[in-house]
Design an enzyme around this catalytic site. Structure first.
Site, PDB file in Angstrom:
ATOM      1  N   HIS A 158       0.830  -1.226   0.000  1.00  0.00           N
ATOM      2  CA  HIS A 158       0.000   0.000   0.000  1.00  0.00           C
ATOM      3  C   HIS A 158       0.858   1.268   0.000  1.00  0.00           C
ATOM      4  O   HIS A 158       0.347   2.359  -0.237  1.00  0.00           O
ATOM      5  CB  HIS A 158      -0.909   0.055   1.231  1.00  0.00           C
ATOM      6  CG  HIS A 158      -1.955  -1.015   1.267  1.00  0.00           C
ATOM      7  ND1 HIS A 158      -2.831  -1.215   0.224  1.00  0.00           N
ATOM      8  CD2 HIS A 158      -2.268  -1.942   2.208  1.00  0.00           C
ATOM      9  CE1 HIS A 158      -3.639  -2.226   0.531  1.00  0.00           C
ATOM     10  NE2 HIS A 158      -3.317  -2.685   1.722  1.00  0.00           N
ATOM     11  N   ASP A 198      -2.388 -10.628  -1.948  1.00  0.00           N
ATOM     12  CA  ASP A 198      -2.949 -10.076  -0.716  1.00  0.00           C
ATOM     13  C   ASP A 198      -4.417  -9.724  -1.000  1.00  0.00           C
ATOM     14  O   ASP A 198      -4.757  -9.354  -2.114  1.00  0.00           O
ATOM     15  CB  ASP A 198      -2.157  -8.820  -0.330  1.00  0.00           C
ATOM     16  CG  ASP A 198      -2.587  -8.218   1.001  1.00  0.00           C
ATOM     17  OD1 ASP A 198      -1.862  -8.434   1.989  1.00  0.00           O
ATOM     18  OD2 ASP A 198      -3.633  -7.531   1.055  1.00  0.00           O
ATOM     19  N   HIS A 200      -6.066  -7.254  -0.262  1.00  0.00           N
ATOM     20  CA  HIS A 200      -6.247  -5.835  -0.580  1.00  0.00           C
ATOM     21  C   HIS A 200      -5.515  -5.475  -1.888  1.00  0.00           C
ATOM     22  O   HIS A 200      -4.501  -6.085  -2.217  1.00  0.00           O
ATOM     23  CB  HIS A 200      -5.691  -4.965   0.552  1.00  0.00           C
ATOM     24  CG  HIS A 200      -6.319  -5.229   1.880  1.00  0.00           C
ATOM     25  ND1 HIS A 200      -5.717  -6.017   2.855  1.00  0.00           N
ATOM     26  CD2 HIS A 200      -7.491  -4.808   2.404  1.00  0.00           C
ATOM     27  CE1 HIS A 200      -6.499  -6.070   3.916  1.00  0.00           C
ATOM     28  NE2 HIS A 200      -7.584  -5.347   3.678  1.00  0.00           N
ATOM     29  N   ASP A 291      -4.086 -12.592   3.808  1.00  0.00           N
ATOM     30  CA  ASP A 291      -5.344 -12.149   4.415  1.00  0.00           C
ATOM     31  C   ASP A 291      -6.563 -12.536   3.585  1.00  0.00           C
ATOM     32  O   ASP A 291      -7.687 -12.192   3.935  1.00  0.00           O
ATOM     33  CB  ASP A 291      -5.322 -10.637   4.719  1.00  0.00           C
ATOM     34  CG  ASP A 291      -4.636  -9.822   3.644  1.00  0.00           C
ATOM     35  OD1 ASP A 291      -4.387 -10.370   2.549  1.00  0.00           O
ATOM     36  OD2 ASP A 291      -4.347  -8.635   3.899  1.00  0.00           O
TER      37      ASP A 291
HETATM   38  C1  X5A Z   1      -1.030  -4.939   4.114  1.00  0.00           C
HETATM   39  C2  X5A Z   1      -2.467  -4.964   4.480  1.00  0.00           C
HETATM   40  C3  X5A Z   1      -4.400  -3.722   5.177  1.00  0.00           C
HETATM   41  C4  X5A Z   1      -4.772  -2.360   5.632  1.00  0.00           C
HETATM   42  C5  X5A Z   1      -6.186  -2.340   6.134  1.00  0.00           C
HETATM   43  C6  X5A Z   1      -6.504  -1.016   6.747  1.00  0.00           C
HETATM   44  N1  X5A Z   1      -3.012  -3.798   4.797  1.00  0.00           N
HETATM   45  N2  X5A Z   1      -7.859  -0.983   7.248  1.00  0.00           N
HETATM   46  O1  X5A Z   1      -3.080  -6.002   4.512  1.00  0.00           O
HETATM   47 ZN    ZN Z   2      -3.913  -6.947   2.910  1.00  0.00          ZN
END
Ligand code: X5A
Ligand code: ZN
Length: 699
Positions: A158, A198, A200, A291
């Site tokens: 991110h 991931d 996200h 995740d």
């Molecule tokens: C690296 C990762 C997730 C951020 C979530 C914030 N970040 N709500 O999994």
């Molecule tokens: Zn993530």
């Protein structure tokens, strides 16, 4: 736990406890306790915690994998390497500002960023994380190692050019990719495939290589129509790169949670693998977040260690196996330990762990795959062929009512089996999930009727074959991902709406997703997008009223509630929708402001049994909105009638004036009147009088 294999969490795998017969591939591993110096000082329960990498390391040691790998020392990244993708300003923030600040200074600085914390050791951890990924990437590129896994934190994907974000400080994978391309040209790494699995979207990495055709960035992630972290449109499938980089950015945006092994493998088979063949990378870097793993508290998906091992195995034939994995997210300690273990086993060359993909890909998975392929077809001719929309007819009785759609999925299972059973030779490692059109190629000899692969005349023949495979398929279809939801989607209830959901179009947003006029934002919809099977209007001797002063759907104004204590003087108009208990759960979650689909139902069969005697049940939802009180209104045609309203204690507060009674805003009021008029029991005038009374008459 001892290394003797007695550990309950360790996976059953040949060669995990015993040395394998063939020689291990050279796999690098990096772990360093100093990366635990980065932690959330205020929030002891922060998901991105030091124990994540400790749990992974411990499981690799106890199953004997660490011993079979080449364990390298962590290294600090050099600023000039970090500067390949980050601004000097950002480097200064991580290097100086946060180390030199006081704890309260760090807290203040962190609060100006999105999902970021800092501790004293954050800078050191960030340098080690980035430097370690560079280290293993260099060793793999040089050929000293076959592949490697960097167990690092903080994560990176991110992190943007000029700011930390989403638990990420430096973009470890992007730095390593840029290092190979720009600092080690001598190694001959000219094309890099980055696979970001991931849950996200890897927004930072995407941006850093958006116009760079040397890096093919592929990210599969929950998008939920832009509502899932990091939210917005960057993770959409239309983001395909720019300038010379057009076609070299690929997003696969899930529409919802609960995606599991088969959904990921379908994407591998229909998008990633064909394109990787064409791209022919010199090395693969994996932004390996876990995740999307089953039981992750943030992801809401269901990938198993087996799923991860197959996803990885399918990438092994590329770049002569040069694969560098770097940890990103993943927040369930057991899930990430088991998943990493499964992956390291694959890197070492062990035979695959036991498991099988369960159920079928979601209908939405085929939709997303189709959209991605359409968007990229001009750039990657290999995926230009069309995935037919509807190939097979309705599923057979034992197949129907599957929460996973019948478009494609039904046939996907058939095809898996077709490939495993019909083809000569040993069964493949994992079933290859084929699109229906591609299935006809496997079940060759069966004529396909037109170029789109949309059979018309040929349907019967294909159906025959599928039919003959039914017996073989059964064992597959009986493997349930989630026993609960399999049950829930067969159970019908009446959902009784008294608010804006009385308008069919508004209610359908909870089933099919989207929004109607006046709504401030779209709904994600239900996992099962089928319409109510029956609709009926009824009055109940309860009191409709409007209270509170804001809704996320309509903005400022009161919200409809039902005072369910029976009072024969009152009369409330309710619209009853016959839907499945699974759909009811999805409505319940959305009514309570959650964009997640939880894998465990809030209102299950046990609750349904209980509510008949207890009249109402307060349920736990992730966000605990205002409608967490499920109320039983009796039976209608032998089917329970359920509605959802506020708690009885809230009703007391409305009575006493602690909570405000408020009229609905204009758009909300219009939708209510529209809904009531649709029911044909009231004219528009009567409907608006009924609504007006609901917020003027005292409770
Ligand atoms: C690296 C990762 C997730 C951020 C979530 C914030 N970040 N709500 O999994
Ligand atoms: Zn993530």
């Amino acid at each position: 736990m001892e290394s003797s294999g007695g550990s309950e969490t360790s996976l059953s795998r040949r060669g995990c406890d015993n040395a394998p017969t063939r020689k291990d591939r050279r796999v690098g591993l990096i772990y360093d306790e100093r990366m635990c110096g980065h932690y959330a000082t205020e929030d002891g329960d922060h998901p991105e915690c030091p124990d994540r990498i400790r749990a992974i390391w411990k499981s690799l040691e106890s199953c004997g994998f660490a011993k079979r790998c080449v364990v390298l020392d962590a290294k600090n990244a050099e600023d000039n390497h970090i500067a390949l993708v980050h601004s000097r300003n950002h480097i200064n923030l991580i290097k100086n500002t946060i180390s030199k600040s006081t704890q309260s200074g760090r807290r203040r600085i962190a609060s100006s960023y999105n999902s970021i914390y800092f501790s004293k050791g954050s800078s050191e951890a960030a340098y080690l994380a980035a430097g370690s990924v560079i280290e293993v990437a260099e060793k793999v590129a040089e050929g000293q190692l076959d592949s490697s896994f960097a167990i690092v934190r903080p994560p990176g994907h991110h992190a943007e050019v000029d700011e930390p974000m989403g638990f990420c400080l430096y973009n470890n994978v992007a730095i390593a990719a840029s290092f190979l391309l720009n600092e080690r040209k001598d190694l001959g790494i000219n094309k890099i495939l980055i696979v970001d699995w991931d849950v996200h979207h890897g927004n930072g990495t995407q941006k850093m290589f958006y116009s760079d055709p040397r890096v093919l960035f592929f990210s599969v992630h929950r998008h939920d129509f832009g509502t899932f972290y990091p939210t917005g449109d960057n993770g959409s499938y239309i983001m395909i790169g720019e300038g010379p980089g057009v076609g070299y950015n690929i997003n696969v945006p899930w529409e919802n949670g609960r995606c599991g092994d088969v959904d990921y493998l379908a994407v591998w088979d229909h998008i990633l693998i064909p394109i990787a063949k064409e791209f022919n990378p010199d090395i693969i870097l994996i932004s390996a977040g876990f995740d999307a793993a089953i039981r992750d508290p943030l992801g809401g998906c269901r990938v198993t260690p087996y799923g991860y091992s197959i996803m990885l195995e399918k990438l092994m034939p590329f770049a002569r196996g040069k694969i560098v994995m770097a940890l990103e997210g993943g927040y369930n300690l057991d899930s990430i330990a088991n998943s990493v273990q499964a992956c390291v086993g694959v890197l070492l060359g062990d035979s695959p762990i036991a498991g099988s993909p369960q159920s079928y890909p979601f209908e939405s998975t085929w939709r997303v795959i189709h959209q991605v392929r359409q968007e990229l077809r001009a750039h990657w001719p290999i995926i230009a062929s069309k995935l037919p929309n509807k190939v097979f007819s309705k599923p057979s009785p034992q197949m129907d009512a599957s929460e996973r759609g019948f478009v494609g999925p039904h046939s996907a299972a058939a095809e898996s089996v077709a490939r495993t059973r019909i083809r000569p030779g040993p069964p493949p490692l994992a079933p290859v999930l084929l699109a229906p059109s591609e299935a006809t190629a496997v079940l060759h000899q069966i004529p396909s009727s037109d170029s789109d692969g949309e059979p018309e005349n040929g349907t019967a023949t294909i159906l025959d074959v599928v039919q003959t495979l039914e017996d073989i398929i059964k064992p597959f279809s009986s493997l349930k991902v989630d026993e609960d939801s399999q049950e829930l989607q067969k159970v019908y209830i009446w959902y009784a709406a008294f608010g804006s959901n009385m308008s069919m179009a508004r209610f359908l947003c909870y089933i099919e997703g989207g929004q109607t006029e006046g709504m401030k934002r779209p709904c994600v919809g239900s996992m099962d997008r089928s319409k109510p099977v029956e609709i009926m209007w009824k009055t109940y001797p309860h009191r409709l009223f409007f209270g509170r002063d804001y809704t996320s759907t309509w903005g400022p104004g009161g919200v409809a509630f039902l005072h369910p204590e029976s009072n024969s003087n009152e009369k409330a108009y309710l619209c009853l929708y016959k839907i499945t208990l699974e759909q009811f759960n999805d409505v319940l979650l959305q009514e309570n402001g959650s964009s997640h689909h939880s894998s465990h139902p809030t209102f299950d069969m046990t609750a349904l049994d209980r509510i008949k005697s207890e009249t109402s049940i307060s349920v736990e939802t992730p966000k605990r909105g205002w409608y967490h009180n499920v109320v039983y209104l009796g039976l209608e045609k032998d089917i329970p009638v359920l509605t959802m309203t506020c708690s009885l204690s809230d009703i007391e507060s409305f009575k006493s004036g602690t909570l405000p009674i408020k009229p609905p805003c204009k758009e909300y009021g219009n939708t209510l009147i529209k809904g009531l008029a649709e029911g044909k029991h009231l004219s528009e005038e009567e409907a608006s009088a009924y609504i007006e009374e609901a917020y003027t008459k005292p409770l």
